[in-house]
Write a protein that holds these residues in place. Structure first.
Motif, PDB file in Angstrom:
ATOM      1  N   TRP A 266       0.848  -1.200   0.000  1.00 24.00           N
ATOM      2  CA  TRP A 266       0.000   0.000   0.000  1.00 24.00           C
ATOM      3  C   TRP A 266       0.885   1.252   0.000  1.00 24.00           C
ATOM      4  O   TRP A 266       1.911   1.274   0.676  1.00 24.00           O
ATOM      5  N   ARG A 270      -3.654   0.298  -4.312  1.00 23.01           N
ATOM      6  CA  ARG A 270      -4.949   0.982  -4.216  1.00 23.01           C
ATOM      7  C   ARG A 270      -5.876   0.608  -5.368  1.00 23.01           C
ATOM      8  O   ARG A 270      -7.085   0.458  -5.178  1.00 23.01           O
ATOM      9  N   ASP A 274     -11.514  -1.883  -3.586  1.00 17.88           N
ATOM     10  CA  ASP A 274     -12.698  -1.064  -3.872  1.00 17.88           C
ATOM     11  C   ASP A 274     -13.572  -0.858  -2.633  1.00 17.88           C
ATOM     12  O   ASP A 274     -14.781  -0.744  -2.724  1.00 17.88           O
ATOM     13  N   ASN A 275     -12.930  -0.822  -1.457  1.00 11.36           N
ATOM     14  CA  ASN A 275     -13.672  -0.643  -0.214  1.00 11.36           C
ATOM     15  C   ASN A 275     -13.096   0.542   0.544  1.00 11.36           C
ATOM     16  O   ASN A 275     -11.916   0.540   0.913  1.00 11.36           O
ATOM     17  N   GLN A 276     -13.927   1.569   0.768  1.00  8.53           N
ATOM     18  CA  GLN A 276     -13.455   2.802   1.383  1.00  8.53           C
ATOM     19  C   GLN A 276     -12.988   2.580   2.810  1.00  8.53           C
ATOM     20  O   GLN A 276     -11.986   3.144   3.250  1.00  8.53           O
ATOM     21  N   GLU A 277     -13.713   1.745   3.563  1.00  8.66           N
ATOM     22  CA  GLU A 277     -13.320   1.490   4.958  1.00  8.66           C
ATOM     23  C   GLU A 277     -11.954   0.813   5.018  1.00  8.66           C
ATOM     24  O   GLU A 277     -11.121   1.140   5.868  1.00  8.66           O
ATOM     25  N   GLU A 279      -9.566   1.062   2.712  1.00  5.41           N
ATOM     26  CA  GLU A 279      -8.559   2.040   2.305  1.00  5.41           C
ATOM     27  C   GLU A 279      -8.210   2.982   3.458  1.00  5.41           C
ATOM     28  O   GLU A 279      -7.051   3.359   3.648  1.00  5.41           O
ATOM     29  N   THR A 280      -9.215   3.351   4.229  1.00  6.39           N
ATOM     30  CA  THR A 280      -8.961   4.220   5.386  1.00  6.39           C
ATOM     31  C   THR A 280      -8.071   3.519   6.404  1.00  6.39           C
ATOM     32  O   THR A 280      -7.144   4.114   6.969  1.00  6.39           O
ATOM     33  N   ASP A 283      -4.533   3.358   5.025  1.00 10.51           N
ATOM     34  CA  ASP A 283      -3.902   4.673   5.101  1.00 10.51           C
ATOM     35  C   ASP A 283      -3.383   4.963   6.504  1.00 10.51           C
ATOM     36  O   ASP A 283      -2.325   5.576   6.692  1.00 10.51           O
ATOM     37  N   PRO A 312     -14.041  -4.653   6.185  1.00  5.15           N
ATOM     38  CA  PRO A 312     -12.784  -4.404   5.471  1.00  5.15           C
ATOM     39  C   PRO A 312     -11.952  -5.657   5.257  1.00  5.15           C
ATOM     40  O   PRO A 312     -11.274  -5.795   4.236  1.00  5.15           O
TER      41      PRO A 312
END
Length: 635
Positions: A266, A270, A274-277, A279-280, A283, A312
């Protein structure tokens, strides 16, 4: 251990119930503490250990299992069904440690939720019969497996924390660092109550007042069904990974390694998520919760811990599964190279690769082929110890590889590749095949094939070939074409039973040359026109020891498939330095004509005779015998 009397009352284990969950329900029914119940049922004979039942999640010794079954009035098979080792044939991370150290100290157990769990509020509520309504539903053992992220019965993602205090449920961490089940020595607590104890007892009923259920999308429902099918010991026996059929155990190891690749690479990965949670979370890096679960100060170890949050984690598993789905290893190898581009380190030093090479997990054949083609390609001489062994096990060994790739292999797999010298290509392919079989660096492969010489100029020339080929391969329209051809050739060699021991031939011919008597026969078969000139005129035919030296080198090359500069030259070595230099130039000239297919008629006559000679000598050497210097097929 003294003989114990069975309990007066007990409970029937529920489907998929874990051992700690069963103890919670039974302790609540008997109005005692789970710790006291552990002692009374023979799970432990020392009170101070009764608060440390986490190893019991995985397996029990046969005697202790039988004692516990007798005490709770259950069958041995019912007790066995409550342990995680029932998944061990399909899910290798659930295998008991041979050393007996079951827990996160064992690498494989990091992919078990040993010190926390997920749950489904509706399943905990039970309500299928009066006993469940009174004592609660099961704490399922499958919730302790990272690949189980949802409840298919209620079509929702699993929860992992208490909605009241937001702490992980059944979390074993404490301020002192001691690992034990929370509130294990307290009685009167309902099995579904939150047992958070660091900030005081929470006591929230997890089966009531649950947060809004997170519905399971169709894609995740299908994926969860697939994973549960693989975990079922009575279901699918094989699965396709990168075009190869493999076992469920290998698939789950591949899945874990692919998840580690996605996390440690990472943000280069990315585009695959395709999952925002998720990716957060990536990060933010490894969370405090994950570090607590792993108890490791190393970020790499924490990155190998699965997310306790179901949604996630499911997104990461699904992305990893997509990486393993193509029908060929080249696609995955391409993704791997793309992910490595975000690192300044060479592939063998990137964190996931270091973990992979250190642990050497039992992955599928397709996965190992892809990783080998990426990691070993760039291997250098100053390797870490974990790169000195082959990534995958092959049937062919270094002794089956000629020093200069034999002609039929070259024509089948590499002759169509232009833009590079044939000599460089054939040298490098031989080195790469040896590297595939024995591991280590290109230099180690050259040493294994006896390519290191006392002549520094020749050694430097040989060492330059892999560098040129790798630069050329990366600039081709298909950068993976060269590695694909090597992998295809390696697959063919793996399938063959007629491989030749070229190393034995090289050893037997180490100080060998054509004797005077066989040379007389060979020389007599070379037609010399009237006047002593070769066809075409312009130079005199020479059938002296100089020509015998050339013939010995060519014969050695025919038998060992080696390059002429590596051949022993006992005849030449007896000459003075200036003569040696001229004779070596003569050998180079004949070899160049053979390589470029510009041989003269006398060359062709000599080669024909030497091919007959090689056909006679090869079976003798392959039987382990050393042929006499004057042995030949014509006398």
């Amino acid at each position: 251990m003294p003989l114990l009397r069975p309990l007066a009352r007990s409970l029937a284990p529920l489907p998929d119930e874990s051992l700690p969950g069963f103890l919670l329900r039974l302790a609540f029914r008997l109005d005692t503490s789970p710790s006291e119940l552990s002692i009374r049922t023979g799970l432990t004979d020392r009170p101070n250990l009764a608060v440390l039942p986490t190893p019991l999640l995985i397996g029990l010794a046969q005697e202790r299992r039988h004692t516990f079954a007798r005490m709770v009035k259950a069958a041995d098979t019912e007790v066995g069904a409550m342990l995680l080792d029932t998944y061990s044939s399909r899910y290798p991370h659930a295998q008991p440690s041979p050393s007996g150290r079951n827990g996160l100290a064992n690498h494989q157990h990091r992919w078990l939720f040993m010190h926390a769990t997920r749950y489904c509020p509706q399943c905990l509520a039970g309500e299928k019969n009066p006993l469940e309504r009174e004592f609660g539903g099961p704490w399922k053992k499958s919730w302790r497996l990272p690949p189980v992220f949802s409840c298919l019965e209620h079509r929702q993602f699993l929860e992992h924390s208490c909605p009241a205090c937001e702490s992980p449920v059944l979390h074993t961490a404490t301020r002192s660092g001691v690992r034990h089940m929370p509130r294990w020595r307290e009685d009167g607590l309902h099995p579904a109550q939150c047992r958070e104890f660091i900030g005081g007892l929470c006591g929230h009923r997890l089966d009531r007042d649950a947060p809004p259920a997170r519905k399971l999308p169709a894609e995740y429902q299908k994926f969860q069904t697939f994973l549960l099918d693989l975990l079922n010991p009575h279901s699918t026996a094989s699965v396709q990974v990168l075009g190869h059929s493999t076992t469920p155990a290998h698939y789950f190891t591949d899945l874990r390694t692919a998840c580690l690749i996605l996390r440690t690479s990472w943000p280069s990965s990315r585009h695959l998520l395709d999952n925002q949670e998720l990716e957060t979370l990536l990060d933010a890096g490894p969370s405090a919760e994950e570090r607590t679960l792993s108890r490791s100060k190393f970020a790499r170890t924490a990155s190998d811990m699965p997310h306790l949050a179901a949604q996630p984690n499911a997104a990461l598993l699904l992305a990893a599964d997509r990486l393993l789905r193509p029908n060929d290893v080249d696609t995955f190898a391409g993704h791997l190279r793309t992910l490595l581009n975000g690192h300044d380190l060479r592939p063998s030093k990137v964190s996931w690769a270091r973990a992979f090479l250190d642990i050497r997990p039992q992955c599928s054949e397709g996965f190992l082929q892809a990783v080998s083609s990426v990691v070993h390609t760039y291997a250098r001489p100053n390797l870490a110890r974990n790169l000195k062994q082959p990534i995958r096990t092959s049937r062919f060994r270094p002794e089956h590889i000629p020093q200069f790739l034999q002609e039929d292999w070259y024509q089948k797999y590499f002759a169509h590749m232009d833009g590079i010298s044939t000599v460089h290509l054939r040298r490098t392919v031989a080195l790469r095949l040896c590297q595939t079989a024995s591991g280590g660096s290109i230099q180690k492969a050259a040493d294994r094939l006896s390519m290191f010489l006392s002549n520094p100029a020749v050694t430097a020339r040989l060492a330059e070939s892999p560098k040129r080929v790798h630069r050329w391969a990366r600039k081709r329209p298909d950068p993976l074409e060269f590695e694909t051809a090597i992998r295809d050739l390696a697959a063919e060699l793996d399938s063959r039973d007629d491989l030749i021991d070229y190393e034995q031939r090289r050893k037997k011919l180490k100080a060998w040359c054509i004797g005077p008597e066989p040379w007389k026969v060979i020389a007599s078969r070379i037609a010399v026109p009237a006047g002593g000139y070769a066809p075409g005129g312009g130079f005199a035919i020479d059938l002296s020891d100089r020509k015998r030296n050339i013939a010995s080198v060519i014969l050695w090359s025919l038998m060992t498939q080696g390059e002429h500069v590596l051949a022993p030259t006992p005849i030449c070595n007896q000459q003075d330095p200036e003569t040696q230099r001229k004779w070596r130039m003569s050998v180079d000239a004949v070899w160049s004509r053979i390589l470029h297919r510009t041989t003269r008629p006398t060359d062709d006559q000599l080669i024909t005779a030497l091919e007959e000679y090689a056909a006679y000598l090869n079976p003798i050497i392959d039987r382990g015998e050393t042929p006499p210097i004057d042995a030949n097929p014509w006398t």
